[in-house]
Each structure stands twice: as structure tokens, then as C-alpha cells.
Write an enzyme that holds these catalytic residues in place. Structure first.
Site, PDB file in Angstrom:
ATOM      1  CB  THR A 182      -0.911  -0.020   1.248  1.00 12.20           C
ATOM      2  OG1 THR A 182      -1.684  -1.219   1.193  1.00 12.20           O
ATOM      3  CG2 THR A 182      -1.818   1.192   1.286  1.00 12.20           C
ATOM      4  CB  CYS A 190      -4.220  -2.147   7.159  1.00 12.74           C
ATOM      5  SG  CYS A 190      -3.167  -3.406   6.422  1.00 12.74           S
ATOM      6  CE  LYS A 238       0.748  -0.096   6.601  1.00 15.03           C
ATOM      7  NZ  LYS A 238       0.550   0.316   5.234  1.00 15.03           N
TER       8      LYS A 238
END
Ligand code: NAD
Length: 418
Positions: A122, A261, A264
Site C-alpha cells: 500500500t 493497516c 497507518k
């Protein structure tokens, strides 16, 4: 069959590798953590994900899946190289891109012919352009490369199932050339494939995670109003969720989002927006509500127990959500740490996040706090629980139990928004 290499053998990389192999591709997984590589080569699995171990073993035995510590080995043997390394937050909340950059340089150093390099980590919008530039700069032989963005949407806890049955596959490209090969990799997965420009693909991932976090904060803010007004968040969420425009998913009031996830990715999106000149105030508020949710639950604990010093508190659930052993940014820790600081004795149990399950519901527990909604906890024999607890106090951070039933059994029962 496409020859692939996956760099980074963590939650995303290992599951991707296993699933690609399962549908018939040749896969080499690379990791620079040599202990992890050794463990995998010996048939061990470094993480817990339902169904993963079987899949890895089966495909290693079939000769489609192998592990190495050297990027060069993977690059040499593969047509398409996926990057699935961490993109952790820096202290200011922006993304640390040094892992991705390092891998891009290493791939460039090992490339002797045309390759497709796919970013699955990501990453901030515009990373693909930078990765492409970096590979071209560091490849001495000046061979051609196409960089693709292919964000991953799997959820920990059901990662194999998500990867095998995705809602959609997003492929972001700088030109058309890599599209056919990318479609060949994903053809066996029978999901809609969306081809976009590379910046849009990168943005889709951050926009999705931020929107889901927003739903969680929305329902938690609504839960606060339920508590103040005597309404019931379970009914409110049910009534909202039946509206097809809204949907029931991610409307569970509780301790808020955590994990490796959402926190952040939200911080990252706020920073990315800022760098591009937009103040994403909406997401800042989502973060704020999430932080306050823990504080509201701690306040509930204090209101119920008055003094926590010297009390023994059993905590059920440590992992940030069920069916995973991942403790990164788990809300449980944000509950446990301040209680410990105040002198409470914590006895915690989690089905997967602790090496050994320990008996915690002993007759010394003054209260029980539930932090993760594992199925195992839903099936608890509540009468038995009532009989072994010194004080029948349950603070349920995930609304797992039925308030009426708990009251009938004689528990002092507190949950979120009900
Ligand atoms: P992870 O920490 O579980 O795994 C990353 C792996 O990369 C580790 O095994 C690490 O040793 C390895 N690595 C680091 N530097 C390396 C290098 N230079 N060469 C080779 N290997 C290297 O991380 P993860 O949870 O799999 O996340 C990876 C990326 O995917 C992140 O960008 C994350 O945001 C994204 N993502 C994660 C999830 C999830 O649920 N975990 C879901 C979607 C996307």
C-alpha cells in the site's frame, strides 16, 4: 501459467504466493529475513491465517512454490515481480517508503531482460512513477521495464479466502503493454478486473481503507449518542445496514479500528492529501473519534470498577481482530497498558495471539474485559463463567453478548452503545 516472484513473504506476500501457486502459476517467494525463509523451506509457517498452511504445503509439494533469501534468484526466474514489503508509518504519520525503494533498486540490479514489476504494497499515489524511475536509473544494462500498481485488499483473518475470491482486481498501468500478462495472472480468480492509470489504482486503496475506517468511526460516534439517549446501537446499525446504499458491513460499534493497516493508511492518506495541498479534515476527525472510543471504554471500566489498583482483570482477546495472531496496533493493548499502569493485574487470553493459551478465568478475576470478538468467546458457557468469577463484571468492547441474557444471569454487564 505465469512465472512470478513475490518480494516480501509476510501476510500479503505469502498469501499471494500461495494463492498464485494454487491456481497454477510458478511462484518464488523472496524475503530478506533469512530465519523466515529457512522456516518456510523446512515446511513451517511464520504467521497464522486460516487455510494458509495447507495451501503452502500442497503447492510446495507440487513444485509450484519455493522460497529464497535472494531477490536475484527470483528476478532471474520470473516474468512478473511483485513487491509486497512493509510501508510503515514514520513518526509524523507519513509513509516510510525506504523498503519499497530498496527492493526497487535490488530488482533493477538483478534485471537482465524486460520484466513487469508490480507494486502490491500500500503506497502513496505517484509511487509507481517513482519506482519506474528508480528501476530505470539503477539498471545498468538499461533493459526495459513496466511498473504496475496492483493494490491488495485482503483482510487478515480470512486472507486466503479474500485472495481466492476478490471483489475486484485493480491494475494500474503507465502504458498498455503489461495489461495482457497481468490479466493472465488474474484470469483464474474470476473477479472483475479494473484497469486504470497508475495513480488512480494507488489512490483506490487508500480511499477504500479510509472509507471503511470512516464507517467504523461513524457507528462509534452514533453509539455514544445511543448511550446518552438510551437507544440501542445494535438496532440502529441493523436498521441502517438494511439500506442497500449503506450496507451492514463495518457498522459494528466497539473499541474502534486497529491493526497494521487502518491506522497507518489513514495517517498516510491525510499526509498524502496534505502534500498535494488538500486538508483532509474529515479523516482527521475519523482518527480523533477512534482514539476517543478507547478513552470512553476506559472511562466505562473506571465507572464500573471505581479503583482498578490491585484488582485482577481478565482480558479475552488480544489480536486486533478475530482469526489472526496480529497484535500490531491492537486496541486491546491500549486498554491493558493504562490499566496496568494504574496497578491492575491483567490476565489475558487469546486463541492465537499468545503462544500458549492460559487459564485466566480463575476465581480471582474481579472483572472481565472482552477486546476481540473471537467465535470461541461467543460460545462461552456463561453460567459457568458466572460461577468461576469472583465478581460477575463483564465489560464487552465488541458487543458479543446479549445484554438481557447477561442481566438475567446476574452479570454486571457493560457494552458499547447499548
Ligand atoms: P509484513 O510485515 O507481514 O511482511 C512484509 C515482509 O517483507 C516481511 O516478511 C519482511 O521480512 C519482508 N521484507 C522487508 N524488507 C525486505 C526486503 N528488502 N527484501 C525482501 N523482503 C523484505 O507486511 P504485510 O502485512 O504483508 O504488508 C505488506 C504491504 O501490504 C504493506 O504495504 C501493507 O500496508 C500492505 N497490505 C497489508 C494488508 C494486511 O492485511 N496485512 C492488506 C493489504 C495491504
Amino acid at each position: 501459467m505465469v512465472k512470478t516472484c513475490i518480494v516480501g513473504t509476510g501476510y500479503v506476500g505469502l498469501v499471494t504466493g500461495a494463492c498464485f501457486a494454487e491456481v497454477g502459476h510458478q511462484v518464488i517467494c523472496v524475503d530478506n529475513d533469512l530465519k523466515k525463509v529457512e522456516l518456510l523451506q523446512q515446511g513451517g509457517i511464520p504467521i497464522y491465517e486460516p487455510g494458509l498452511e495447507e495451501l503452502v504445503k500442497k503447492n510446495v509439494a507440487a513444485g509450484r512454490l519455493s522460497f529464497t533469501g535472494k531477490i536475484a534468484d527470483g528476478v532471474k526466474e520470473s516474468e512478473v515481480i511483485f513487491i509486497a514489503v512493509p510501508t510503515p508509518p514514520r513518526p509524523d504519520g507519513s509513509v516510510d517508503m525506504s523498503f519499497v525503494e530498496k527492493v526497487a533498486r535490488e530488482i533493477a540490479g538483478a534485471m537482465t531482460e524486460y520484466k513487469i514489476v508490480v507494486d502490491k504494497s500500500t503506497v502513496p499515489v505517484k509511487t509507481g512513477e517513482k519506482v519506474s524511475e528508480t528501476i530505470r536509473r539503477y539498471n545498468k544494462q538499461k533493459v526495459d521495464v513496466d511498473v504496475v500498481s496492483n493494490p491488495e485488499f485482503l483482510r487478515e483473518g480470512c486472507a486466503v479466502q479474500d485472495l481466492m475470491n476478490p471483489d475486484r482486481i485493480v491494475i494500474g498501468v503507465l502504458n498498455e503493454r503489461p495489461v495482457t500478462k497481468m490479466k493472465a495472472i488474474y484470469a483464474p480468480f474470476k473477479a472483475p478486473i479494473i484497469v486504470t492509470d497508475i495513480n488512480s489504482a494507488e489512490l483506490i486503496k487508500h480511499a477504500c481503507n479510509s472509507f471503511l475506517a470512516l464507517k467504523i468511526s461513524y457507528i462509534n460516534a452514533t453509539a455514544a449518542i445511543c448511550e446518552a439517549s438510551g437507544a440501542n446501537i445494535a438496532d440502529v446499525a441493523h436498521g441502517m445496514g438494511l439500506d442497500k446504499r449503506i450496507g451492514r458491513a463495518f457498522l459494528n460499534a466497539g473499541l474502534g479500528y486497529g491493526g497494521s493497516c487502518f491506522p497507518k493508511d489513514l495517517s498516510a492518506f491525510v499526509h498524502i492529501a496534505e502534500a498535494l495541498g488538500y486538508d483532509f479534515r474529515l479523516l482527521k476527525e475519523v482518527q480523533q473519534i477512534n482514539a476517543e472510543q478507547i478513552q470512553r471504554f476506559l472511562k466505562n471500566i473506571h465507572n464500573t470498577l471505581w479503583i482498578v489498583k490491585d484488582k485482577t482483570i481478565a482480558v479475552l482477546g488480544l489480536a486486533f481482530k478475530p482469526n489472526t495472531d496480529d497484535m500490531r496496533m491492537a486496541p486491546s493493548l491500549e486498554i491493558i497498558r493504562p490499566l496496568q499502569k494504574e496497578g491492575a493485574r491483567i490476565k489475558a487470553y487469546d486463541p492465537k495471539a499468545m503462544d500458549k493459551a492460559r487459564e485466566v478465568l480463575s476465581d480471582v478475576a474481579d472483572a472481565l474485559i472482552l477486546c476481540t470478538e473471537w467465535d470461541e468467546f461467543r460460545k462461552l458457557d456463561l453460567e459457568k463463567l458466572r460461577s468461576v468469577m469472583a465478581q460477575p463484571i463483564v465489560l464487552d468492547g465488541r458487543n458479543v453478548f446479549d445484554p438481557k441474557k447477561m442481566a438475567a444471569l446476574g452479570f454486571v454487564y457493560k457494552s458499547v452503545g447499548r
